[in-house]
Enzyme design. Structure first.
Site, PDB file in Angstrom:
ATOM      1  N   PRO A 111      -6.354   3.662  -4.404  1.00  0.00           N
ATOM      2  CA  PRO A 111      -6.328   2.780  -3.240  1.00  0.00           C
ATOM      3  C   PRO A 111      -4.918   2.607  -2.697  1.00  0.00           C
ATOM      4  O   PRO A 111      -3.963   2.445  -3.451  1.00  0.00           O
ATOM      5  CB  PRO A 111      -6.844   1.456  -3.815  1.00  0.00           C
ATOM      6  CG  PRO A 111      -6.498   1.510  -5.268  1.00  0.00           C
ATOM      7  CD  PRO A 111      -6.605   2.948  -5.666  1.00  0.00           C
ATOM      8  N   ARG A 161      -4.443   1.394   1.258  1.00  0.00           N
ATOM      9  CA  ARG A 161      -4.709   0.356   2.250  1.00  0.00           C
ATOM     10  C   ARG A 161      -5.328  -0.907   1.649  1.00  0.00           C
ATOM     11  O   ARG A 161      -4.900  -2.021   1.952  1.00  0.00           O
ATOM     12  CB  ARG A 161      -5.690   0.947   3.277  1.00  0.00           C
ATOM     13  CG  ARG A 161      -5.927   0.113   4.513  1.00  0.00           C
ATOM     14  CD  ARG A 161      -7.109   0.689   5.314  1.00  0.00           C
ATOM     15  NE  ARG A 161      -7.019   2.113   5.536  1.00  0.00           N
ATOM     16  CZ  ARG A 161      -6.428   2.687   6.582  1.00  0.00           C
ATOM     17  NH1 ARG A 161      -5.912   1.953   7.528  1.00  0.00           N
ATOM     18  NH2 ARG A 161      -6.381   4.004   6.709  1.00  0.00           N
ATOM     19  N   TYR A 194      -4.226   6.034  16.580  1.00  0.00           N
ATOM     20  CA  TYR A 194      -5.663   6.019  16.265  1.00  0.00           C
ATOM     21  C   TYR A 194      -6.474   5.018  17.078  1.00  0.00           C
ATOM     22  O   TYR A 194      -7.650   4.806  16.788  1.00  0.00           O
ATOM     23  CB  TYR A 194      -5.897   5.636  14.788  1.00  0.00           C
ATOM     24  CG  TYR A 194      -4.939   6.177  13.768  1.00  0.00           C
ATOM     25  CD1 TYR A 194      -4.869   7.542  13.509  1.00  0.00           C
ATOM     26  CD2 TYR A 194      -4.122   5.324  13.035  1.00  0.00           C
ATOM     27  CE1 TYR A 194      -3.989   8.034  12.542  1.00  0.00           C
ATOM     28  CE2 TYR A 194      -3.251   5.810  12.063  1.00  0.00           C
ATOM     29  CZ  TYR A 194      -3.193   7.161  11.832  1.00  0.00           C
ATOM     30  OH  TYR A 194      -2.338   7.645  10.868  1.00  0.00           O
ATOM     31  N   CYS A 229       9.916   2.999  25.843  1.00  0.00           N
ATOM     32  CA  CYS A 229       9.722   3.640  27.154  1.00  0.00           C
ATOM     33  C   CYS A 229       8.604   4.650  27.021  1.00  0.00           C
ATOM     34  O   CYS A 229       8.843   5.861  26.970  1.00  0.00           O
ATOM     35  CB  CYS A 229      11.010   4.304  27.585  1.00  0.00           C
ATOM     36  SG  CYS A 229      12.365   3.151  27.572  1.00  0.00           S
ATOM     37  N   GLU A 230       7.401   4.134  26.934  1.00  0.00           N
ATOM     38  CA  GLU A 230       6.252   4.959  26.585  1.00  0.00           C
ATOM     39  C   GLU A 230       5.015   4.137  26.932  1.00  0.00           C
ATOM     40  O   GLU A 230       4.802   3.076  26.340  1.00  0.00           O
ATOM     41  CB  GLU A 230       6.348   5.180  25.060  1.00  0.00           C
ATOM     42  CG  GLU A 230       5.429   6.134  24.451  1.00  0.00           C
ATOM     43  CD  GLU A 230       5.938   7.574  24.509  1.00  0.00           C
ATOM     44  OE1 GLU A 230       7.161   7.793  24.501  1.00  0.00           O
ATOM     45  OE2 GLU A 230       5.090   8.452  24.597  1.00  0.00           O
ATOM     46  N   TYR A 282       0.481   1.189   6.093  1.00  0.00           N
ATOM     47  CA  TYR A 282       0.756   2.188   7.132  1.00  0.00           C
ATOM     48  C   TYR A 282       1.428   1.596   8.373  1.00  0.00           C
ATOM     49  O   TYR A 282       1.190   2.052   9.486  1.00  0.00           O
ATOM     50  CB  TYR A 282      -0.527   2.952   7.504  1.00  0.00           C
ATOM     51  CG  TYR A 282      -1.201   3.587   6.303  1.00  0.00           C
ATOM     52  CD1 TYR A 282      -0.569   4.596   5.593  1.00  0.00           C
ATOM     53  CD2 TYR A 282      -2.444   3.157   5.858  1.00  0.00           C
ATOM     54  CE1 TYR A 282      -1.169   5.168   4.467  1.00  0.00           C
ATOM     55  CE2 TYR A 282      -3.049   3.723   4.735  1.00  0.00           C
ATOM     56  CZ  TYR A 282      -2.395   4.727   4.049  1.00  0.00           C
ATOM     57  OH  TYR A 282      -2.983   5.287   2.940  1.00  0.00           O
TER      58      TYR A 282
HETATM   59  N1  LLP Z   1      -5.102   9.451  -1.982  1.00  0.00           N
HETATM   60  C1  LLP Z   1      -4.789  10.453  -1.154  1.00  0.00           C
HETATM   61  C2  LLP Z   1      -4.727  11.804  -1.663  1.00  0.00           C
HETATM   62  C3  LLP Z   1      -4.529  10.168   0.197  1.00  0.00           C
HETATM   63  O1  LLP Z   1      -4.250  11.167   1.016  1.00  0.00           O
HETATM   64  C4  LLP Z   1      -4.580   8.847   0.653  1.00  0.00           C
HETATM   65  C5  LLP Z   1      -4.299   8.513   2.045  1.00  0.00           C
HETATM   66  C6  LLP Z   1      -4.877   7.824  -0.260  1.00  0.00           C
HETATM   67  C7  LLP Z   1      -5.152   8.168  -1.569  1.00  0.00           C
HETATM   68  C8  LLP Z   1      -4.941   6.377   0.125  1.00  0.00           C
HETATM   69  O2  LLP Z   1      -5.966   6.120   1.028  1.00  0.00           O
HETATM   70  P1  LLP Z   1      -6.268   4.604   1.452  1.00  0.00           P
HETATM   71  O3  LLP Z   1      -6.837   3.914   0.241  1.00  0.00           O
HETATM   72  O4  LLP Z   1      -5.011   4.000   1.897  1.00  0.00           O
HETATM   73  O5  LLP Z   1      -7.267   4.734   2.549  1.00  0.00           O
HETATM   74  N2  LLP Z   1      -1.909   6.747   8.245  1.00  0.00           N
HETATM   75  C9  LLP Z   1      -3.341   6.523   8.224  1.00  0.00           C
HETATM   76  C10 LLP Z   1      -3.946   6.679   6.888  1.00  0.00           C
HETATM   77  C11 LLP Z   1      -3.677   8.038   6.305  1.00  0.00           C
HETATM   78  C12 LLP Z   1      -4.116   8.076   4.885  1.00  0.00           C
HETATM   79  C13 LLP Z   1      -3.542   9.255   4.213  1.00  0.00           C
HETATM   80  N3  LLP Z   1      -3.941   9.413   2.875  1.00  0.00           N
HETATM   81  C14 LLP Z   1      -3.623   5.134   8.798  1.00  0.00           C
HETATM   82  O6  LLP Z   1      -2.688   4.475   9.226  1.00  0.00           O
HETATM   83  O7  LLP Z   1      -4.781   4.717   8.869  1.00  0.00           O
END
Ligand code: LLP
Length: 431
Positions: free
Chosen positions: A291, A293, A334, A361-362, A390
């Site tokens: 985890p 996020r 997103y 500026c976007e 993030y």
């Molecule tokens: N494990 C791997 C191999 C991953 O690639 C990721 C996230 C995680 C775990 C953690 O996932 P989570 O539990 O956070 O969902 N920048 C994007 C999210 C990209 C996630 C990339 N990998 C955003 O802001 O939503």
């Protein structure tokens, strides 16, 4: 309120982790990231306990540190006794500087350079999650040169679509991550790994995507993974010790998002896995989950100062803030949902619809479009909720804007975990 660490005090100000956000904005300036340390610890404990209760001994969560990375978070994670997932030299180095035990580190990433591999081997990183054959060859060569046998997991793509945003979906056969099961390539790679002397295969990894609310995609991933594990055992005689199901449980950004009970979701995954293992007569592997996020997102909040309100008669209203895509690029990337509140007038009924615009500026530099909030005045503090994941980790210096500081709130005090970038910081690499 959307999260139980957010409330309103007698002054009519928004509070976060029991503190007056307007007072914090005055004390530290804006933009300002706040992180609720107690909430991070509580979330980690939920995962840790649930995984201890529902999975075999040796199962553990790994914090996916790409979600929020600084020395302090590695200290907190180390104190809570779970593992981390790191994806770059920068994350490994930060963890190491924080004194994080490197043997509890999983080194991920789809393109690890020779330099990064050598660094990780040198510092005793616990396990590599190998993404592809070129990396495998490089790791094997560098490990042999060093005279070690590096424990690894192999990342495979189970070939499923978890129905999340396309840019954060990673489990399909066409994904850039891992080796496909469907095409037979994953099986072939396992055969090869077992001939190599510089690496020791401990099991398999998959990650299907992010911001997933239900356990069913994980159940589907588990089905596909168990079928693969069974095939590997039948064809090659190899039995996996570990199965890593990746990260991805969602968080509640807005009222319409579901409330998610992580313990219950983990229990459901465990029920599905137990059934599958019984069906295949496969010894239940130790389970890893990653985890990111769901450990830090709602432990975070960003505060901004309103610079002005622009009402384009008959068209659109804008509230202009002193940050934006540089500290939170997620709407730009997103169209991610966020809850925005006027922290200075949190007790007053929302009476104004506006797009919250950043200072870059976007035209796409927006935090949220058409939100309802109490009409702000220049100088009011605006709060964007659930920004712990993030945001800081994806911040940039576009327009030569410095990154905001991160202030942690624990049970007794508030303290700076990351200081504000100054204009001097911004020119420090210019020669
Ligand atoms: N494990 C791997 C191999 C991953 O690639 C990721 C996230 C995680 C775990 C953690 O996932 P989570 O539990 O956070 O969902 N920048 C994007 C999210 C990209 C996630 C990339 N990998 C955003 O802001 O939503």
């Amino acid at each position: 309120m959307i999260s139980d660490n957010v409330s309103i005090n007698a002054a009519g100000h928004l509070t976060f982790a029991g503190r007056d956000t307007v007072a914090l904005a005055q004390k530290y300036g804006t933009p300002l990231y706040l992180m609720d340390e107690e909430m991070i610890r509580a979330r980690i404990r939920v995962y840790k306990q649930a995984m201890a209760d529902f999975f075999p001994a040796g199962s553990t969560p790994e914090y996916a540190s790409k979600a929020f990375c600084c020395k302090r978070i590695y200290e907190i994670v180390a104190e809570e006794g779970i593992h981390v997932d790191a994806v770059s030299l920068g994350e490994l180095f930060t963890a190491q500087k924080a004194g994080f035990p490197m043997e509890k580190c999983f080194f991920h990433g789809s393109n690890k350079t020779d330099g990064e591999i050598a660094y990780a081997l040198e510092h005793g990183v616990g396990r590599f999650v190998v993404d592809n054959e070129d990396e495998l060859d490089a790791l094997n060569r560098l490990a042999l040169e060093k005279g070690v046998c590096q424990p690894i997991l192999l990342r495979v793509t189970p070939g499923i679509d978890p129905h999340t945003h396309k840019k954060i979906s990673t489990g399909s056969v066409e994904s850039k991550f891992g080796i496909a099961i469907q095409t037979g390539q994953a099986l072939a790679t396992v055969r090869k790994i077992l001939t190599l002397k510089g690496v020791a295969l401990q099991g398999f990894h998959c990650h299907i995507g992010s911001q997933i609310f239900v356990s069913s995609p994980f159940g589907t991933a588990a089905e596909l993974m168990l079928a693969f594990l069974d095939e590997v055992r039948a064809e090659i005689g190899y039995t996996a010790e570990y199965l890593n199901l990746g990260g991805g449980f969602g968080v509640r950004y807005v009222e319409s998002d579901p409330v998610i009970d992580y313990r219950e979701r983990i229990r459901e995954v465990s029920v599905a896995l137990t059934d599958l293992c019984r069906q295949y007569r496969y010894p239940m592997p130790k389970i890893l989950m990653e985890p990111g996020r769901s450990l830090v997102a709602d432990a975070g909040m960003t505060l901004y100062t309103v610079g002005g309100v622009k009402e384009i008669i008959g068209h659109q209203n804008y509230v202009s803030i002193d940050g934006g895509m540089t500290d939170n690029p997620r709407y730009t990337l997103y169209e991610a949902d966020y809850t925005v509140l006027n922290a200075s007038r949190a007790d007053q009924t929302p009476d104004f619809t506006a797009t919250v615009a950043g200072r870059c500026c976007e035209s796409g530099d927006l935090i949220q479009e058409n939100v309802r909030l109490k009409k702000p005045q220049r100088g009011d503090i605006l709060a964007v909720l659930t920004t712990g994941a993030y945001n800081y980790s994806m911040a940039s210096n576009y327009n030569r804007v410095g990154r905001p500081p991160v202030v942690m709130l624990d049970a007794e005090k508030d303290y700076v975990a990351v200081r504000r970038e100054t204009v001097e910081d911004l020119v420090q690499y210019d020669v």
